[in-house]
Structure formats: structure tokens, C-alpha cells
Design a protein around this motif. Structure first.
Motif, PDB file in Angstrom:
ATOM      1  N   VAL A  54       0.972  -1.282   0.041  1.00  0.00           N
ATOM      2  CA  VAL A  54      -0.213  -0.108   0.770  1.00  0.00           C
ATOM      3  C   VAL A  54       1.004   0.995   0.174  1.00  0.00           C
ATOM      4  O   VAL A  54       0.621   1.859  -0.708  1.00  0.00           O
ATOM      5  N   SER A  55       2.344   1.130   1.055  1.00  0.00           N
ATOM      6  CA  SER A  55       3.025   2.588   0.714  1.00  0.00           C
ATOM      7  C   SER A  55       3.452   2.795  -0.985  1.00  0.00           C
ATOM      8  O   SER A  55       3.922   3.866  -0.931  1.00  0.00           O
ATOM      9  N   GLU A  56       3.492   1.345  -1.001  1.00  0.00           N
ATOM     10  CA  GLU A  56       4.578   1.675  -2.428  1.00  0.00           C
ATOM     11  C   GLU A  56       3.543   2.189  -3.712  1.00  0.00           C
ATOM     12  O   GLU A  56       3.739   3.025  -3.819  1.00  0.00           O
ATOM     13  N   TRP A  57       2.054   1.520  -3.546  1.00  0.00           N
ATOM     14  CA  TRP A  57       0.996   2.260  -4.368  1.00  0.00           C
ATOM     15  C   TRP A  57       1.082   3.911  -3.722  1.00  0.00           C
ATOM     16  O   TRP A  57       0.578   4.356  -5.287  1.00  0.00           O
ATOM     17  N   LEU A  58       0.973   4.473  -2.708  1.00  0.00           N
ATOM     18  CA  LEU A  58       0.536   5.824  -2.207  1.00  0.00           C
ATOM     19  C   LEU A  58       1.713   6.282  -2.469  1.00  0.00           C
ATOM     20  O   LEU A  58       2.043   7.916  -2.029  1.00  0.00           O
ATOM     21  N   LYS A  59       3.320   6.042  -2.751  1.00  0.00           N
ATOM     22  CA  LYS A  59       4.402   6.113  -2.619  1.00  0.00           C
ATOM     23  C   LYS A  59       4.591   7.074  -2.016  1.00  0.00           C
ATOM     24  O   LYS A  59       5.390   8.213  -1.656  1.00  0.00           O
ATOM     25  N   LEU A  60       4.963   6.491  -0.722  1.00  0.00           N
ATOM     26  CA  LEU A  60       5.938   6.926   0.412  1.00  0.00           C
ATOM     27  C   LEU A  60       6.823   6.117   0.685  1.00  0.00           C
ATOM     28  O   LEU A  60       6.899   5.342   1.547  1.00  0.00           O
ATOM     29  N   TYR A  61       7.691   6.497   0.049  1.00  0.00           N
ATOM     30  CA  TYR A  61       8.744   6.303   0.108  1.00  0.00           C
ATOM     31  C   TYR A  61       9.301   6.263   1.678  1.00  0.00           C
ATOM     32  O   TYR A  61      10.079   5.372   1.735  1.00  0.00           O
ATOM     33  N   THR A  62       9.305   7.327   2.332  1.00  0.00           N
ATOM     34  CA  THR A  62      10.289   6.665   3.977  1.00  0.00           C
ATOM     35  C   THR A  62       9.647   5.528   4.710  1.00  0.00           C
ATOM     36  O   THR A  62      10.221   4.424   4.818  1.00  0.00           O
ATOM     37  N   ILE A  63       7.912   5.314   4.367  1.00  0.00           N
ATOM     38  CA  ILE A  63       7.458   4.481   4.906  1.00  0.00           C
ATOM     39  C   ILE A  63       7.546   2.926   4.445  1.00  0.00           C
ATOM     40  O   ILE A  63       8.254   2.317   5.202  1.00  0.00           O
ATOM     41  N   ASN A  64       7.658   4.127   2.622  1.00  0.00           N
ATOM     42  CA  ASN A  64       8.406   1.949   2.077  1.00  0.00           C
ATOM     43  C   ASN A  64       9.648   1.482   2.766  1.00  0.00           C
ATOM     44  O   ASN A  64       9.460   0.269   2.682  1.00  0.00           O
ATOM     45  N   TRP A  65      10.648   2.421   2.418  1.00  0.00           N
ATOM     46  CA  TRP A  65      11.618   2.152   2.149  1.00  0.00           C
ATOM     47  C   TRP A  65      12.057   1.648   4.373  1.00  0.00           C
ATOM     48  O   TRP A  65      12.476   0.422   4.701  1.00  0.00           O
ATOM     49  N   LEU A  66      11.258   1.575   4.806  1.00  0.00           N
ATOM     50  CA  LEU A  66      11.413   1.571   6.660  1.00  0.00           C
ATOM     51  C   LEU A  66      11.039   0.235   6.533  1.00  0.00           C
ATOM     52  O   LEU A  66      11.206  -1.366   6.705  1.00  0.00           O
ATOM     53  N   LEU A  67       9.488  -0.308   5.797  1.00  0.00           N
ATOM     54  CA  LEU A  67       9.187  -1.532   6.084  1.00  0.00           C
ATOM     55  C   LEU A  67       9.755  -2.742   5.224  1.00  0.00           C
ATOM     56  O   LEU A  67      10.546  -3.652   5.629  1.00  0.00           O
ATOM     57  N   LYS A  68      10.118  -2.312   4.339  1.00  0.00           N
ATOM     58  CA  LYS A  68      11.027  -2.899   3.277  1.00  0.00           C
ATOM     59  C   LYS A  68      12.649  -3.703   3.894  1.00  0.00           C
ATOM     60  O   LYS A  68      13.222  -5.015   3.504  1.00  0.00           O
ATOM     61  N   GLN A  69      12.923  -3.008   5.128  1.00  0.00           N
ATOM     62  CA  GLN A  69      14.082  -3.110   5.578  1.00  0.00           C
ATOM     63  C   GLN A  69      13.829  -3.420   6.824  1.00  0.00           C
ATOM     64  O   GLN A  69      14.115  -4.595   7.059  1.00  0.00           O
ATOM     65  N   ILE A  70      12.180  -3.639   7.238  1.00  0.00           N
ATOM     66  CA  ILE A  70      12.061  -4.726   8.347  1.00  0.00           C
ATOM     67  C   ILE A  70      11.294  -5.913   7.761  1.00  0.00           C
ATOM     68  O   ILE A  70      11.383  -6.805   8.186  1.00  0.00           O
ATOM     69  N   VAL A  71      10.828  -6.011   6.436  1.00  0.00           N
ATOM     70  CA  VAL A  71      10.755  -6.992   6.472  1.00  0.00           C
ATOM     71  C   VAL A  71      12.259  -8.162   5.836  1.00  0.00           C
ATOM     72  O   VAL A  71      12.821  -9.727   6.632  1.00  0.00           O
TER      73      VAL A  71
END
Length: 278
Positions: A54-71
Motif C-alpha cells: 500500500v505504501s508503494e502504491w501511495l508513493k510513501l517512500y520513507t515508510i516503504n523503505w522502512l517497511l522493506k528494511q523490516i521485512v
């Protein structure tokens, strides 16, 4: 519609088999983690992947980067957190018929004698309201459990079983492990079940019986210290309030297994439901 038609036209028999195998694997994995802590963790991991997309679709880059690091870091954490469930899954595979040997190789008259001795001991303990926990080893070896107790290596007899569980004796608190017609050890420590939905009325013996039945194919017999009720645990399920006749039949089927898809617990529950329906 044309795209869907092309997909169905190009489906091969191998594709159907592939899909069925994957579906079966996911179903088995779900059954392994059902009603355990891993079930909630799985939901959390699934939600994490959804939020990442969802963060990727909404282009929330910071949140998306943090979530990818967590994964990324979470991959290693999953192996640690799910260690009990992974071990349980491997044990389940190891108990398949392809990898296991036959259960017992003892004579019919010996089987009858062993069953009679166990039933007599359990019935006596039940009448006296003496708590007991007996585990009958099947295909899955229980050497790790046996090593936690005191080695007995004695023939199964009702007198010996009763004496082991007499209160205030050194071995009465643990479990007895029976292999074929031999009492291998007493005072053994069993793993407790992870099932959080159990009744609060069930004590440590019942939880230990369920725990060993979840981690092996052993059959656990429990005598309640409070009520004297007889219960058995098998494949992570518990059947309570059995009588001596039913227990004997279950033990005979355990030592002389028949080709059947129904477990003892399933049969007992079905009979119990029929009695309640009447």
C-alpha cells in the motif's frame, strides 16, 4: 473474457497437479500453526506485507523503505520465532509412513497382557483419585523425554505402575514412558501444549499430555487427581471421561493398528455428539 479463455485452454494436467500440491502444503501449514502463537504472528507478517504494498502504491517512500528494511531483517527473525513450529513441521514429515518403521513386533498374547495391565492400573488409580500420566511410544522415538526421567526398564505391570504414581514418592509427579511391553522410564518431563484456547479446568498433566501428542505420535493417558476422570491425548486432541472398556479398546487398536483414517479421538467425539443429540 478472451484472456480468461486462453488461460483455461492452456492449462495442463501438470499445472492442476502443481496447484493442488501447493494448496495442500498451505492447508497442512495452516493446520500446524492453528490455535498457536504462530497463527497471530502469521497474521502480523501478512499485514506487514500488505502495508508495504500500500505504501508503494501511495508513493510513501520513507515508510516503504522502512517497511522493506523490516521485512529484510524479519526473515532471520522468522526462523527464530517460528523455531517450535518449524521443528513440529519437520517432525510431522518424519512421521510419514515412508520414513517410519512398524510400530511394535510383539506377540498377540503379550499385547493382551500389556493392555490388561495398563487398564487395571489406570482403573485403580482412577478409583483412588491418584493423578497419573502414561505415554505409549509409537513410531516417533521419545529418547529425549526418557532421558529427563529415571530409567526403569521393567515389564509393564499394574502393580509397578500404581506404585510409581503413589503420592509423595520420588517419581509420582512425572510421566511414565512405555515402549512396546517395557516401562522405559518414570518421572519424565513433558513439553506443555501451546494451545491457548484450552479450558481453565485442565491442569498441568492434561496440558503435558496434549504437548507430547502435538510433538509426537505417542498416545498419552491421563488420570485426574481431582476427579479421577480418565482422558487420552492423541495428535493434539483430548478425549475425556473414558471408561475402562473404551480405554482397553483404544489400547488394543494402538498396539494392533488397523488401516483407518479416523483417530480414536475423532471416533470418541462422534459418539459423544451422538449421545448428546439423543
Amino acid at each position: 473474457m478472451q484472456t480468461l479463455r486462453n488461460i483455461f485452454i492452456n492449462i495442463r494436467i501438470q499445472d492442476i497437479i502443481d496447484i493442488l500440491i501447493v494448496a495442500l502444503v498451505f492447508y497442512k501449514l495452516f493446520m500446524l500453526i492453528r490455535e498457536t502463537r504462530a497463527e497471530q504472528l502469521t497474521k502480523g507478517i501478512f499485514a506487514l506485507f500488505v502495508f508495504t504494498k500500500v505504501s508503494e502504491w501511495l508513493k510513501l517512500y520513507t515508510i516503504n523503505w522502512l517497511l522493506k528494511q523490516i521485512v529484510t531483517v524479519g526473515t532471520l527473525a522468522i526462523l527464530i520465532v517460528f523455531q517450535p513450529e518449524l521443528r513440529r513441521a519437520l517432525e510431522y514429515l518424519g512421521r510419514s509412513r515412508f520414513f517410519t518403521k512398524s510400530f511394535v513386533e510383539i506377540k498377540d498374547e503379550t499385547i493382551s497382557q500389556v493392555v490388561d495391565e495398563i487398564v487395571e492400573a489406570v482403573a485403580s488409580l482412577s478409583r483412588q483419585k491418584i493423578g497419573a500420566l502414561i505415554v505409549i511410544e509409537r513410531k516417533t522415538g521419545l529418547n529425549e523425554i526418557i532421558e529427563t526421567g529415571t530409567i526403569i526398564d521393567g515389564k509393564v505391570s499394574s502393580d509397578l505402575l500404581i506404585n510409581i504414581f503413589i503420592p509423595n514418592t520420588p517419581l509420582h509427579d512425572g510421566a511414565v514412558i512405555i515402549r512396546e511391553d517395557i516401562i522405559k522410564a518414570a518421572g519424565c518431563f513433558l513439553p506443555l501444549t501451546d494451545n491457548m484456547s484450552l479450558s481453565k479446568d485442565l491442569g498441568t498433566r492434561h496440558r503435558a499430555a496434549l504437548g507430547i501428542s502435538e510433538k509426537s505420535d505417542g498416545l498419552a493417558i491421563v488420570v485426574s487427581e481431582e476427579t479421577g476422570a480418565i482422558s487420552i491425548a492423541e495428535n493434539g486432541s483430548l478425549a475425556r471421561y473414558l471408561d475402562a472398556k473404551t480405554l482397553k479398546q483404544i489400547l488394543m487398536d494402538t498396539y494392533k493398528p488397523k488401516e483407518t483414517k479416523q483417530t480414536f479421538i475423532t471416533k470418541w467425539r462422534r459418539k459423544d455428539e451422538q449421545r448428546k443429540g439423543k
